[in-house]
Design an enzyme around this catalytic site. Sequence first.
Site, PDB file in Angstrom:
ATOM      1  N   TRP A  91       0.844  -1.203   0.000  1.00 19.53           N
ATOM      2  CA  TRP A  91       0.000   0.000   0.000  1.00 19.53           C
ATOM      3  C   TRP A  91       0.882   1.258   0.000  1.00 19.53           C
ATOM      4  O   TRP A  91       0.550   2.267  -0.612  1.00 19.53           O
ATOM      5  CB  TRP A  91      -0.912  -0.010   1.238  1.00 19.53           C
ATOM      6  N   HIS A  92       2.029   1.180   0.682  1.00 19.66           N
ATOM      7  CA  HIS A  92       2.920   2.346   0.734  1.00 19.66           C
ATOM      8  C   HIS A  92       3.645   2.556  -0.594  1.00 19.66           C
ATOM      9  O   HIS A  92       4.178   3.638  -0.843  1.00 19.66           O
ATOM     10  CB  HIS A  92       3.937   2.193   1.870  1.00 19.66           C
ATOM     11  N   GLY A  93       3.701   1.549  -1.440  1.00 18.49           N
ATOM     12  CA  GLY A  93       4.342   1.703  -2.744  1.00 18.49           C
ATOM     13  C   GLY A  93       4.768   0.355  -3.292  1.00 18.49           C
ATOM     14  O   GLY A  93       5.072  -0.568  -2.524  1.00 18.49           O
TER      15      GLY A  93
END
Lengths: 78, 477
Positions: free
Chosen positions: B310-312
């Site tokens: 989700w963060h990348g």
Amino acid sequence: MISERLKKTICRELDLDDFEFEDATTAGQVPGWDSLSHVRIICAVEAEFGLRFRTMEVLRLKNVGDLQALVDARMPID
Amino acid sequence: MSFNSLGFAAFLPLVFLVFHAVREEHRWLALLVASYVFYASFGAPRLLLALLLVSVATYALGLCMARSSSSRNRRAALWAGITVNLLALGSLRYVPLLSTTGPPLPLAIGVSYYTLQAISYLLDVYAEATPAESHPGYLALYLALFPRLLQGPIERAADLLPQLRRPRPFSYDEARHGLLLFAWGLFKKVMVADSLALYVNKAYGDVHAHAGLPLLLATYGYAAQIYYDFSGYTDMALGTARLFGLRLTENFNFPYLATSIAEFWRRWHISLSRWLLDYLFMPIQIGLRRWRAAGAVLALLVTFALCGLWHGARPNFIVWGLLHGTLMSVALATAPLRRRLGRNLSLARRVSAVGLDSTRLGEAAQVFLTFNLVCFTWVFFRADTLSDALYVSTHLFSGPVALSSFLFFFGPRQLVLTVAALGLAVAAAGRDRETIAGESFRNLRPAVRWASYYALVATMLWSLATRRSEPFVYFQF
């Protein structure tokens, strides 16, 4: 009203000597009852009463009263 | 138009005036238009279009679920809604990452936050934990509300929607409280986080040029930077919302005082961890409960790998997530043993599922250990590549230890400023933040109080106009 049998099952799973459960008691109010121990408690309740809950039924539980109601609804009437 | 920009310093008072000038029944519309203008200010029309599409689909499918009596139709509407949101998230955030050449990556700010919020709304409607919203305007505002649009908090429908419907007359105390909270957040961002970023960016910008103390200090510095950056943003979001009579969810509760990794996640980015817990971890764990501990471990690893993703879509973030998942799994697997050990040593008074409770000394040791484990995982979060992260993690304690390392990237003036700002922020953390915002300046004489307010506003505007501001760390997620 929380039955003695349900209370004992939860206390055994959480290593608690005793705890005063009420219908509105939530997991956060009980020492050791967190997201990791939650499913362990549900499994213990299922084993104790010989039941199998559906995933959505477990996810909808908001307090111990809901858990008691779920057990009562599934238990055969004596 | 970020919170720490001069443009926002003009936009916010204007929206505040319009909001309180229009009639009560039109205030939702004023806030919705302001939110869309705010989002459009980033110059990426496709982002606004995606938000509109997601809002329409979420509204329609939510109503469809509520009005349908067939469980099959309800499930189909739920999955359609989840698919629309995941498609928006994937196409705007992850597909552009697949091309390694070409123009710089397009902006995708806000998408990760409002899509998660839309999914939580749909799941809550499906589970009948919240009623479907029948007013399209309120549902659109729930997803677009500008104080929380870019970086959260990710709000549950049951927490925010009733507030949007409630009349919210002007309150001097609420507005004053909101502005002080905003100012405090701006101080944390501009004076603390951005100052620390100077050091951290230099060390992490070229990790192979350094070893030992500079890397160690930069890693601790990053732990402080990311906290003050994100919690500063959150204070500004909560403060802005209060100007419009809205209370948003707290995202932080002294996370570095956690005594275990599990507790860290109950104190860090609370709105995201609550989302992951309710909508990912619990359903997976309950579904796999026949596998007992193995099911729980698998649920933890899947949840935290997705949290990293989700963060990348970079291997670093996935490794960071898996590290947290592994630490939690170890805590889970050893919990019974540690509980027995605690009882045998007569140390345990209260029983905790993931940590030994013992004396205050023991608790301090747990805080120290947890903080250092979290800092170690930040190496993978901050480093630009996985090979950089591996280099840093194996060179934290090598190399010469020289006092000059403290000044390595800072001039003496910058060092004093940073230490003073950090010291003030840490000292203030000892007091309840609500008390700080509520009580500050209150007991001063009116002339002194208002002079202080103007001085504070002037300082904020000066700092925005003169300092080169770093973008918020969580902007990119």
